[in-house]
Design an enzyme around this catalytic site. Structure first.
Site, PDB file in Angstrom:
ATOM      1  N   ARG A  21       0.823  -1.217   0.000  1.00 16.67           N
ATOM      2  CA  ARG A  21       0.000   0.000   0.000  1.00 16.67           C
ATOM      3  C   ARG A  21       0.850   1.257   0.000  1.00 16.67           C
ATOM      4  O   ARG A  21       1.763   1.390   0.804  1.00 16.67           O
ATOM      5  CB  ARG A  21      -0.944  -0.014   1.201  1.00 16.67           C
ATOM      6  CG  ARG A  21      -1.956  -1.128   1.058  1.00 16.67           C
ATOM      7  CD  ARG A  21      -2.922  -1.224   2.203  1.00 16.67           C
ATOM      8  NE  ARG A  21      -3.993  -2.151   1.815  1.00 16.67           N
ATOM      9  CZ  ARG A  21      -5.171  -2.240   2.397  1.00 16.67           C
ATOM     10  NH1 ARG A  21      -5.460  -1.465   3.414  1.00 16.67           N
ATOM     11  NH2 ARG A  21      -6.074  -3.093   1.964  1.00 16.67           N
ATOM     12  N   SER A 189     -19.691  -1.456   2.550  1.00 11.27           N
ATOM     13  CA  SER A 189     -19.034  -0.322   1.904  1.00 11.27           C
ATOM     14  C   SER A 189     -18.200  -0.693   0.694  1.00 11.27           C
ATOM     15  O   SER A 189     -17.845   0.187  -0.086  1.00 11.27           O
ATOM     16  CB  SER A 189     -18.157   0.398   2.916  1.00 11.27           C
ATOM     17  OG  SER A 189     -17.056  -0.417   3.237  1.00 11.27           O
ATOM     18  N   THR A 245     -20.423   6.060  12.838  1.00 13.03           N
ATOM     19  CA  THR A 245     -19.185   6.844  12.898  1.00 13.03           C
ATOM     20  C   THR A 245     -19.509   8.324  12.761  1.00 13.03           C
ATOM     21  O   THR A 245     -20.526   8.696  12.155  1.00 13.03           O
ATOM     22  CB  THR A 245     -18.197   6.433  11.792  1.00 13.03           C
ATOM     23  OG1 THR A 245     -16.986   7.167  11.962  1.00 13.03           O
ATOM     24  CG2 THR A 245     -18.736   6.746  10.396  1.00 13.03           C
ATOM     25  N   LYS A 248     -17.299   9.774   8.791  1.00 13.80           N
ATOM     26  CA  LYS A 248     -17.602   9.613   7.374  1.00 13.80           C
ATOM     27  C   LYS A 248     -18.645  10.670   6.975  1.00 13.80           C
ATOM     28  O   LYS A 248     -18.287  11.834   6.846  1.00 13.80           O
ATOM     29  CB  LYS A 248     -17.965   8.157   7.092  1.00 13.80           C
ATOM     30  CG  LYS A 248     -16.713   7.270   7.295  1.00 13.80           C
ATOM     31  CD  LYS A 248     -16.886   5.785   7.162  1.00 13.80           C
ATOM     32  CE  LYS A 248     -15.558   5.083   7.464  1.00 13.80           C
ATOM     33  NZ  LYS A 248     -15.656   3.625   7.565  1.00 13.80           N
TER      34      LYS A 248
END
Ligand SMILES: *Cc1c(COP(=O)(O)O)cnc(C)c1O
Length: 404
Positions: A21, A189, A245, A248
């Site tokens: 990554r 998601s 959350t 977001k």
């Protein structure tokens, strides 16, 4: 042991698989979202359009939120100063917990420093306090729920993703008197699909199971008040615990659970991850409070958000870009190979100023690597058209597979 080469070898393994990554270094520009400045590894910069933010409504730059945070920092300073128990319970925490309980129509709310911590602490604690409990967990549940369930060291059964018949089979196989929890999400998601909420709740009632619902990708975005899919479907009162959350759609940071007072009191009293950690900065809590209130009152944000997602899906389909069958605001495009998805997103970033992070294992299963687009109300028609044209080019250049 040569420790350094040991870890070097582990990293080299990731690189060989093509799933090492690399983070894009960005400076978001308040007031200009979704535009951002990207810093290249050599220090030079260029402007990009961000297409993969979970700040779904652009609330991270909303003037109402920024003003609330400025006011709070002048009033109360920067940090909380302690755990909730030791001088770290600020007035803003209490106001925000009340607001969240009210949003989800629950008895109580409990704040955490992130949604991840909320899931881990709530699930591990609830399960640990019920020896003999069996947890029924959707196969695509988020890592934070999986970790919470693992840490409880209780029995778990994994049902195939959104497969109600399989869940029933697993429930039927267990002792009818054993305590049970069904843990699942509403909007998934990475797929953009939505759980069959009513059917899962029917099963929970039939088999006497508690329900734990992660609405992280739905809070702020669905239902008349933005309480999530359970609100949209008129099912909020049948879900025991709802997790969300503040980082977001609410654009700030932090996480929470809402539910019955007694269960949240148990989490508050027994969860080490809650007890022994400095509470959320009151400035963040004040920003989140302003954001939740604003988002609740502005349903037109949700309408526009859905319209943008629908429009992007149509543009992609028109040029044969393989959009996955998402029913939500998430627009995932299947590539199916870790190297292609990385090469493709690198080209989008450098050649088109389009930033979309490649999604690879372990976030999604190997062989299902994808790009995941999240259009916001602030993405213009022109941005949508430019994106579709860029993908069209890219699919030709890289000889990627098109949809029929
Ligand atoms: C992002 C995410 C979380 C964690 O929330 P944070 O506030 O980012 O820690 C939990 N569940 C799901 C499904 C998520 O995607």
């Amino acid at each position: 042991m040569d420790y350094r080469s040991h870890f070097r070898a582990r990293i080299d393994g990731l690189k060989e698989e093509g799933r090492y990554r690399v983070f894009a270094e960005l400076a978001r520009q308040a007031g200009r979202f979704p535009r951002a400045t990207r810093y290249r590894p050599d220090g030079s910069t260029h402007e990009v359009i961000v297409w993969c933010s979970n700040d779904y409504l652009g609330m991270g730059q909303n003037p109402v939120v920024l003003e609330a945070m400025r006011r709070a920092i002048d009033e109360v300073g920067a940090g909380a100063g302690g755990t909730r128990n030791i001088s770290g319970t600020n007035h803003y925490h209490v106001l925000l917990e009340r607001e969240l309980a009210d949003l989800h129509d629950k008895e109580a709310g409990l704040l955490f420093t992130s949604g991840y911590n909320a899931n881990e602490a709530a699930l591990s604690t609830l399960c640990r306090l019920m020896p003999g409990v069996i947890v029924f967990s959707d196969a695509l549940n988020h890592a934070s729920m999986i970790e919470g369930i693992l840490h409880s060291k209780q029995e778990k059964r994994i049902f195939r993703h959104n497969d109600v018949a399989h869940l029933r089979e697993l429930l039927e196989a267990e002792d009818g008197d054993a305590p049970k929890i069904i843990a699942f999400e509403s909007v998934y998601s990475m797929e953009g699909d939505i759980a069959p909420l009513a059917e899962i709740l029917d099963l929970a009632e039939e088999f006497g199971a508690l329900t734990y619902l992660d609405e992280v990708h739905a809070v702020g975005l669905y239902g008349q008040n933005g309480a999530g899919i359970a609100e949209r479907e008129g099912l909020m009162d049948r879900v025991d615990i709802i997790n969300g959350t503040l980082g977001k759609a609410f654009g700030v940071g932090g996480g929470y659970v809402t539910g019955p007072e007694v269960m949240l009191d148990a989490i508050r009293s027994f969860a080490p991850g809650f007890i022994f950690s400095t509470s959320l900065s009151p400035v963040v809590a004040a920003g989140a409070l302003a954001s939740v209130r604003h988002v609740r009152a502005h349903n037109e944000l949700r309408v526009r958000h859905q319209e943008r997602a629908q429009r992007l899906k149509t543009l992609f389909r028109d040029s044969g870009i393989p959009v996955m069958p998402s029913e939500s605001h998430i627009v995932p495009v299947m590539v199916g190979d870790p190297r292609c998805v990385k090469e493709g997103s690198d080209a989008l970033l450098e050649d088109y100023g389009i930033y979309v992070q490649p999604i690879n294992f372990p976030t999604v299963p190997k062989g299902t690597e994808r790009m995941r687009f999240t259009p916001s109300p602030l993405h213009t028609d022109e941005m949508l058209r430019d994106l579709a044209a860029a993908l069209n080019d890219l699919w030709s250049k890289l000889h990627l597979e098109r949809a029929a």
